[in-house]
Design an enzyme around this catalytic site. Structure first.
Site, short mmCIF file in Angstrom:
data_model
loop_
_atom_site.label_atom_id
_atom_site.label_comp_id
_atom_site.label_asym_id
_atom_site.label_seq_id
_atom_site.Cartn_x
_atom_site.Cartn_y
_atom_site.Cartn_z
N HIS A 86 49.52 99.41 52.54
CA HIS A 86 50.80 99.64 53.22
C HIS A 86 50.58 99.99 54.69
CE1 HIS A 86 53.89 99.30 50.22
NE2 HIS A 86 53.29 100.13 49.38
N CYS A 146 52.08 95.72 56.93
CA CYS A 146 53.14 95.71 57.94
C CYS A 146 52.82 96.72 59.04
CB CYS A 146 54.48 96.04 57.29
SG CYS A 146 54.96 94.89 56.00
#
Length: 410
Positions: A86, A146
């Site tokens: 993440h 991301c």
């Protein structure tokens, strides 16, 4: 010439932020390094949060290992850092947009308290780790997550086709038995990850800031907001926190001490404190007005590229243009996909990591013994993901000169 790599995979098992393909990405990347780039297993360190036989990929462990690799490297050496997991944004008023970009290691997983792994490594932390890198050491960073833009403080390269005379692999003839079957044929629909196109088989690798703050609040048993996030991180992780969080915390303690002394008539600490505060504010102002590293690449074709969040931040740790080459999972307004088209988590992967593996394999078949440049690689990955109907567009951030050098190799 030494070749060393650190591969970090975080699936966050059992948490409400769980992913499925990050460990597989690291396994695939290790095979890629040994088969195509001359790495030895002894030169590759794996940190996997599902494998207790490896060192856990916590923020402190990742930064410590990267520091070791940087310190041990000599001119001519090759370093490779791959993170799969993440990414998030940490509120920071010193940044031009109010956020630091960060990757999310596997810290403090405790389901009884809060189902999440919550420490972070910010862009400032990574730039501080890599700043001592000796000239002549080639560093490649692949961030399959991301919010990975500007991690190295470089500008984005316009990806409009190779400029080094290389041929992008012909995916029309080669991909049929490789990427298209893997990605497009079993559940990945038009629209791409994060846009409602493949909700059953695709998750995105973004940990929203609000969710991040909620998780911290649950762990501490008190409300964590933009205003107290850095002191909260220090409370949880101590010296393993982001360097900027530690600095903020130390400054807050210093201010408290100075104010207490001033109330007793001792003003000797006021001037040094004001100087420190002025320097901190000046750094943020310089960052906000100092150009747009990592921003829209000139000539980017029809991608509506936005300036990545945090561009211009962390200027005190700015790297030279020739230090490091970064491949990001997506543009700033997109999400990076964690895909599982077959429905079997053992076959899940990150779209970026799988795309890199596929393009390099195809290039090696078409051009035996020839290298592939960063620009050509990222161009090919974008083409492959578009054919597989993913919406994300990986980016290349480095100097123009480095963009056309061979991927990984000196």
């Amino acid at each position: 010439m030494a070749r060393r790599a650190l591969l970090c995979g975080c699936n966050y098992p059992g948490s409400n932020a769980e992913l499925r393909g990050c460990i597989n990405d690291c396994m695939a990347m290790r095979a890629l390094l040994t088969e195509h780039f001359g790495f030895q297993d002894s030169g590759i360190t794996m940190m996997l949060d599902t494998d207790p036989s490896t060192t856990k990929p916590t923020g402190a462990n990742i930064k410590a290992k990267l520091g070791e690799l940087v310190a041990a490297s000599q001119p001519g050496d090759v370093l490779f850092f791959h993170f799969s997991g993440h990414g998030t944004q940490v509120p920071d008023d010193g940044e031009s947009d109010g956020y630091d970009e960060a990757i999310c290691p596997a810290d403090i997983y405790n389901e009884a308290i809060c189902p999440a792994d919550m420490n972070v490594i910010t862009d400032d932390d990574l730039r501080a780790v890599f700043k001592p890198l000796r000239p002549g050491v080639k560093l490649t960073v692949v961030a399959d997550c991301c919010h990975s833009g500007t991690l190295l403080d470089h500008s984005a390269i316009a990806i409009s086709g190779p400029k080094a005379g290389e041929k992008v692999p012909d995916f029309g003839s080669l991909i049929g038995s490789m990427l298209i079957q893997q990605l497009a044929g079993r559940g990945v629909e038009a629209g791409g990850a994060g846009e409602g196109g493949a909700t059953r088989d695709v998750r995105n690798r973004s940990l929203p800031t609000n969710q991040f703050l909620q998780m911290l609040s649950g762990m501490l048993g008190q409300n964590v907001s933009k205003g107290n996030i850095r002191s909260s991180l220090v409370s949880l992780f101590g010296n393993a926190s982001s360097a900027k969080a530690i600095n903020y915390s130390q400054m807050a303690k210093q201010a408290s001490t100075v104010m207490a002394a001033a109330q007793k008539g001792d003003y000797s600490g006021c001037l040094p404190l004001l100087g420190a505060l002025f320097a901190a504010c000046l750094g943020g102002a310089a960052a906000a007005g100092g150009g747009q590293p990592g921003g829209p690449a000139p000539g980017e074709p029809a991608l509506n590229v936005n300036r990545p969040p945090g561009s211009g931040g962390g200027r005190e740790e700015k790297l030279g243009d020739d230090v490091g080459i970064l491949i990001t999972g997506c543009q700033s307004h997109e999400t990076s996909a964690d895909a599982c088209p077959s429905g079997d988590p053992k076959q899940a992967y990150g779209a970026l990591s799988n795309g890199i593996r596929t393009v390099i394999t195809a290039h090696a078949q078409q051009n035996p013994g020839q290298t592939i440049s960063y620009r050509t690689l990222v161009t090919g990955v974008r083409q492959a993901l578009a054919q597989a109907r993913f919406s994300q567009n990986p980016c290349l951030e480095c100097s123009e000169e480095n963009a056309d050098t061979p991927f990984i190799l000196p």
